[in-house]
Design a protein around this motif. Structure first.
Motif, PDB file in Angstrom:
ATOM      1  N   LYS A   1       0.812  -1.179   0.080  1.00 30.78           N
ATOM      2  CA  LYS A   1      -0.111   0.045   0.081  1.00 30.78           C
ATOM      3  C   LYS A   1       0.861   1.107   0.032  1.00 30.78           C
ATOM      4  O   LYS A   1       0.374   2.334  -0.361  1.00 30.78           O
ATOM      5  CB  LYS A   1      -0.973   0.151   1.400  1.00 30.78           C
ATOM      6  CG  LYS A   1      -2.095  -1.030   1.132  1.00 30.78           C
ATOM      7  CD  LYS A   1      -3.066  -0.700   2.398  1.00 30.78           C
ATOM      8  CE  LYS A   1      -3.910  -1.890   2.366  1.00 30.78           C
ATOM      9  NZ  LYS A   1      -4.793  -1.718   3.601  1.00 30.78           N
ATOM     10  N   ASN A   2       2.049   1.147   0.305  1.00 31.22           N
ATOM     11  CA  ASN A   2       2.830   2.330   0.614  1.00 31.22           C
ATOM     12  C   ASN A   2       4.192   2.156  -0.014  1.00 31.22           C
ATOM     13  O   ASN A   2       5.459   1.948   0.564  1.00 31.22           O
ATOM     14  CB  ASN A   2       3.217   2.685   1.963  1.00 31.22           C
ATOM     15  CG  ASN A   2       1.984   2.880   2.602  1.00 31.22           C
ATOM     16  OD1 ASN A   2       1.431   4.285   2.733  1.00 31.22           O
ATOM     17  ND2 ASN A   2       1.280   2.210   3.301  1.00 31.22           N
ATOM     18  N   PRO A   3       4.222   1.828  -1.375  1.00 37.06           N
ATOM     19  CA  PRO A   3       5.649   1.443  -2.086  1.00 37.06           C
ATOM     20  C   PRO A   3       6.876   2.417  -1.992  1.00 37.06           C
ATOM     21  O   PRO A   3       7.972   2.163  -2.089  1.00 37.06           O
ATOM     22  CB  PRO A   3       4.927   1.447  -3.657  1.00 37.06           C
ATOM     23  CG  PRO A   3       3.877   2.286  -3.732  1.00 37.06           C
ATOM     24  CD  PRO A   3       3.300   1.962  -2.368  1.00 37.06           C
ATOM     25  N   VAL A   4       6.332   3.747  -1.655  1.00 38.50           N
ATOM     26  CA  VAL A   4       7.353   4.825  -1.265  1.00 38.50           C
ATOM     27  C   VAL A   4       8.287   4.266  -0.059  1.00 38.50           C
ATOM     28  O   VAL A   4       9.744   4.346  -0.156  1.00 38.50           O
ATOM     29  CB  VAL A   4       6.782   6.324  -1.014  1.00 38.50           C
ATOM     30  CG1 VAL A   4       6.294   6.156   0.217  1.00 38.50           C
ATOM     31  CG2 VAL A   4       8.035   7.121  -0.712  1.00 38.50           C
ATOM     32  N   MET A   5       7.971   3.387   0.628  1.00 44.89           N
ATOM     33  CA  MET A   5       8.847   2.769   1.929  1.00 44.89           C
ATOM     34  C   MET A   5       9.804   1.914   1.373  1.00 44.89           C
ATOM     35  O   MET A   5      10.879   1.875   1.800  1.00 44.89           O
ATOM     36  CB  MET A   5       7.785   2.397   3.040  1.00 44.89           C
ATOM     37  CG  MET A   5       6.952   3.519   3.558  1.00 44.89           C
ATOM     38  SD  MET A   5       7.689   4.979   4.414  1.00 44.89           S
ATOM     39  CE  MET A   5       8.355   4.051   5.966  1.00 44.89           C
ATOM     40  N   LEU A   6       9.212   0.993   0.568  1.00 42.82           N
ATOM     41  CA  LEU A   6       9.925  -0.018  -0.102  1.00 42.82           C
ATOM     42  C   LEU A   6      11.213   0.575  -0.957  1.00 42.82           C
ATOM     43  O   LEU A   6      12.031  -0.014  -0.807  1.00 42.82           O
ATOM     44  CB  LEU A   6       9.153  -1.025  -0.946  1.00 42.82           C
ATOM     45  CG  LEU A   6       9.593  -2.248  -1.382  1.00 42.82           C
ATOM     46  CD1 LEU A   6      10.038  -3.006  -0.522  1.00 42.82           C
ATOM     47  CD2 LEU A   6       8.613  -2.800  -2.451  1.00 42.82           C
ATOM     48  N   LYS A   7      10.942   1.677  -1.735  1.00 41.75           N
ATOM     49  CA  LYS A   7      11.882   2.246  -2.465  1.00 41.75           C
ATOM     50  C   LYS A   7      12.875   3.188  -1.726  1.00 41.75           C
ATOM     51  O   LYS A   7      14.237   2.555  -1.772  1.00 41.75           O
ATOM     52  CB  LYS A   7      11.170   3.163  -3.265  1.00 41.75           C
ATOM     53  CG  LYS A   7      12.308   3.992  -4.295  1.00 41.75           C
ATOM     54  CD  LYS A   7      11.519   4.926  -5.330  1.00 41.75           C
ATOM     55  CE  LYS A   7      12.403   5.290  -6.154  1.00 41.75           C
ATOM     56  NZ  LYS A   7      11.895   6.224  -6.996  1.00 41.75           N
ATOM     57  N   TYR A   8      12.597   3.711  -0.408  1.00 44.30           N
ATOM     58  CA  TYR A   8      13.548   4.457   0.030  1.00 44.30           C
ATOM     59  C   TYR A   8      13.941   4.077   1.649  1.00 44.30           C
ATOM     60  O   TYR A   8      15.052   4.705   2.073  1.00 44.30           O
ATOM     61  CB  TYR A   8      12.813   5.811   0.298  1.00 44.30           C
ATOM     62  CG  TYR A   8      12.763   6.614  -1.118  1.00 44.30           C
ATOM     63  CD1 TYR A   8      13.878   7.054  -1.882  1.00 44.30           C
ATOM     64  CD2 TYR A   8      11.391   7.116  -1.585  1.00 44.30           C
ATOM     65  CE1 TYR A   8      13.759   7.665  -2.967  1.00 44.30           C
ATOM     66  CE2 TYR A   8      11.515   7.772  -2.612  1.00 44.30           C
ATOM     67  CZ  TYR A   8      12.639   8.181  -3.469  1.00 44.30           C
ATOM     68  OH  TYR A   8      12.471   8.693  -4.664  1.00 44.30           O
ATOM     69  N   SER A   9      13.172   2.977   2.216  1.00 43.06           N
ATOM     70  CA  SER A   9      13.580   2.747   3.690  1.00 43.06           C
ATOM     71  C   SER A   9      14.714   2.449   3.850  1.00 43.06           C
ATOM     72  O   SER A   9      15.479   2.382   5.110  1.00 43.06           O
ATOM     73  CB  SER A   9      12.321   1.864   4.244  1.00 43.06           C
ATOM     74  OG  SER A   9      12.401   0.535   3.541  1.00 43.06           O
ATOM     75  N   ARG A  10      15.582   1.806   2.697  1.00 45.79           N
ATOM     76  CA  ARG A  10      16.893   1.104   3.166  1.00 45.79           C
ATOM     77  C   ARG A  10      18.094   1.888   2.453  1.00 45.79           C
ATOM     78  O   ARG A  10      19.186   1.306   2.222  1.00 45.79           O
ATOM     79  CB  ARG A  10      16.924  -0.328   2.590  1.00 45.79           C
ATOM     80  CG  ARG A  10      15.840  -1.122   3.241  1.00 45.79           C
ATOM     81  CD  ARG A  10      15.859  -1.156   4.684  1.00 45.79           C
ATOM     82  NE  ARG A  10      16.759  -2.131   5.224  1.00 45.79           N
ATOM     83  CZ  ARG A  10      17.269  -2.304   6.514  1.00 45.79           C
ATOM     84  NH1 ARG A  10      16.504  -1.673   7.532  1.00 45.79           N
ATOM     85  NH2 ARG A  10      18.227  -2.987   6.802  1.00 45.79           N
ATOM     86  N   VAL A  11      17.915   2.992   2.184  1.00 47.21           N
ATOM     87  CA  VAL A  11      18.909   3.580   1.368  1.00 47.21           C
ATOM     88  C   VAL A  11      19.001   4.903   2.098  1.00 47.21           C
ATOM     89  O   VAL A  11      18.259   5.655   2.724  1.00 47.21           O
ATOM     90  CB  VAL A  11      18.452   4.160  -0.398  1.00 47.21           C
ATOM     91  CG1 VAL A  11      18.381   2.916  -0.961  1.00 47.21           C
ATOM     92  CG2 VAL A  11      17.201   4.870  -0.451  1.00 47.21           C
ATOM     93  N   PRO A  12      20.362   5.641   1.790  1.00 46.92           N
ATOM     94  CA  PRO A  12      20.572   7.033   2.624  1.00 46.92           C
ATOM     95  C   PRO A  12      19.861   8.185   1.918  1.00 46.92           C
ATOM     96  O   PRO A  12      19.555   8.052   0.768  1.00 46.92           O
ATOM     97  CB  PRO A  12      21.989   7.117   2.384  1.00 46.92           C
ATOM     98  CG  PRO A  12      22.396   6.342   1.319  1.00 46.92           C
ATOM     99  CD  PRO A  12      21.504   5.321   1.230  1.00 46.92           C
TER     100      PRO A  12
END
Length: 512
Positions: A158-169
């Motif tokens: 539901k929140n792909p923005v977290m999948l894209k950015y949560s593990r990168v600086p």
């Protein structure tokens, strides 16, 4: 041996909040604090009539109906504190060499100011603000996410923005939206509030801190001590027991109850224990090792502490407003390359320059708060510094670390004061009182691991699953609160106290 329903260890913002939440619900609560005064970074100290804050400089989301004020309302203290709103047109001054940008209240006004300063960067600015909105919305939704792998999978879908950015600086997002180094620097202006450069900081924490302050900035009338006292007064009203100078040395369990032992040999028992101490201390030093699951032990061993700070606490007879000092905080950096500035601050040896520092004045923000004697003012200056610079004195008693340590403190302090004279001319000639503090001060007074200001550093791998965001220590009945859970910052710590308190209530109800 005295029995309670819940024992809270440590009286920082997370510990105070969980203790107040539980006592307000009618549970018997014991709050244990190692130091002579309650409050952790909310505590203040007084010298020669000057009252200095140690960790609270300003806070956001305190307007009517906003999140932080709602949290305080749930604790029953929102109306016990008067918050002073700082200048909405510019409460943070981001200075990079000769260039200055002022952070203001309101996303629309912020966008307009960015577009005015960077008219060729409209596309990147729009994308940045779009991502900011999506991350803020996703984090709000995460509090209602069901536990377990399936719940997390649904949340990410539901929140792909977290999948894209949560593990990168954070730097990755900045590079995506612009190559303009000035704009990148401006969008990193509040990095001092989480203690990391964009090359290492979590995008999530960087965006949440910015989002927090875009609602406006506030300072409690009377300073951090008044904010802390609102908690203490409410705890007394609701019958909580509070003991200072009660350093916990061991947490064990006998049957279905925890046993908590203090340095003085006192023992207390409870069904639930909530620790505001860093997870490294709680699970690595206090809890009986045989109780800690191996998976949790490994997680604790991987945690890295955040950057420490060097402080200058100054009382002066200078008329600060006449010199241009307002209620706005000053975030100074010598250059636009924030990453390089952090390399200097984190060096293992003393550097000649002070490339980055923060200036604030509680007496200017709160003129009627009695922070200083009449006609005088307080200045607090902070810069990042590596713990390794002072580590050789870590085992020496506080205030008794010897002449070499004192000389080093004074050397760094004088450089910091001279650097700040860019904004406060002749400050070094008007030091009615000056006191310096190092990461060892944080380590001693608030039990911060290696003097880190923000708990475990807020890098991508130490946010979310890398922290103790579930407030669970892997031991039924033992909960964690504070900067090691949701992240550093007062609002995050208060929220952790309430959420962990809710979990403790569920446990306590199930055992009646």
């Amino acid at each position: 041996m005295t029995d309670y329903q819940a024992i809270v260890i440590g009286s920082g913002a997370g510990g105070l909040s969980s203790a107040l939440y539980l006592s307000k619900k009618g549970y018997s609560v014991l709050l244990l604090e190692a130091m002579p005064s309650f409050g952790g970074y909310l505590n203040h100290f007084t010298r020669k009539g000057y009252r200095f804050d140690t960790g609270l400089h300003y806070m956001g989301e305190l307007g009517k109906g906003e999140r932080f004020l709602n949290l305080l309302d749930r604790l029953g203290i929102a109306d016990k504190i008067r918050f002073i709103e700082l200048d909405p047109a510019g409460f943070d001054r981001y200075v990079f060499g000769d260039y200055e940008f002022r952070l203001c209240k309101g996303k629309h006004r912020f966008k307009e100011r960015l577009l005015q300063a960077f008219p060729k960067e409209e596309r990147g600015i729009n994308k940045f603000l779009e991502v900011l909105g999506k991350i803020a919305k996703a984090v709000d939704a995460s509090t209602a996410t069901a536990g377990g792998a399936i719940g997390m999978l649904r949340f990410l879908l539901k929140n792909p923005v977290m999948l894209k950015y949560s593990r990168v600086p954070y730097q990755k997002l900045l590079d995506e939206i612009t190559s303009d180094k000035r704009l990148q620097a401006v969008l990193t202006g509040c990095c001092g509030d989480y203690g990391l450069p964009p090359s290492r900081a979590s995008i999530i924490v960087a965006m949440l801190v910015l989002n927090h302050y875009l609602t406006g900035a506030y300072y409690p009338h009377g300073g951090s001590g008044a904010f802390r006292d609102a908690f203490l007064d409410a705890l007394r009203t609701h019958g909580a027991k509070m003991k200072h100078k009660a350093r916990v040395v061991r947490i064990d369990r006998k049957g279905n109850r925890f046993s908590v032992e203090t340095e003085t040999g006192d023992n207390y028992t409870a069904r639930a224990v909530i620790s505001n101490a860093d997870p490294v201390i709680t699970l690595g030093k206090l809890v009986n090792p045989s109780m800690v699951p191996s998976k949790i032990q490994k997680k604790v061993e991987r945690l890295r502490p955040s950057l420490g700070s060097f402080y200058a606490f100054i009382g002066t007879d200078l008329d600060l407003p006449s010199l241009g000092i307002t209620d706005a905080n000053i975030h100074h950096r010598d250059e636009f390359d924030v990453n390089r500035g952090y390399e200097v601050m984190t060096a293992s040896s003393v550097q000649e320059s002070v490339p980055s520092y923060f200036i604030t004045s509680p007496s200017v923000k709160d003129p009627e708060g009695e922070h200083a004697p009449p006609g005088r003012h307080i200045v607090e200056i902070v810069t990042g510094v590596s713990y390794s610079v002072f580590e050789k004195w870590r085992d020496a008693p506080s205030m008794k670390r010897g002449e070499e340590y004192a000389a080093l403190k004074n050397k760094i302090g004088r450089r910091l004061v001279r650097a700040a004279e860019r904004y406060i001319p002749k400050l070094s000639e008007h030091l009615d009182h000056v006191e310096y503090a190092t990461p060892l001060s944080n380590e001693y007074w608030v039990n911060a691991v290696k003097g880190g200001n923000y708990g475990p550093e807020q890098t991508p791998d130490q946010m979310g699953p890398g922290r103790f965001t579930s407030f669970s220590a892997g031991i039924e009945g033992l909960f964690l609160v504070g900067a090691g859970t949701m992240g550093g910052g007062i609002m995050a710590c208060v929220a952790s106290g309430i959420l962990a308190g809710q979990k403790a209530v569920t446990l306590l109800k199930s055992k009646f």
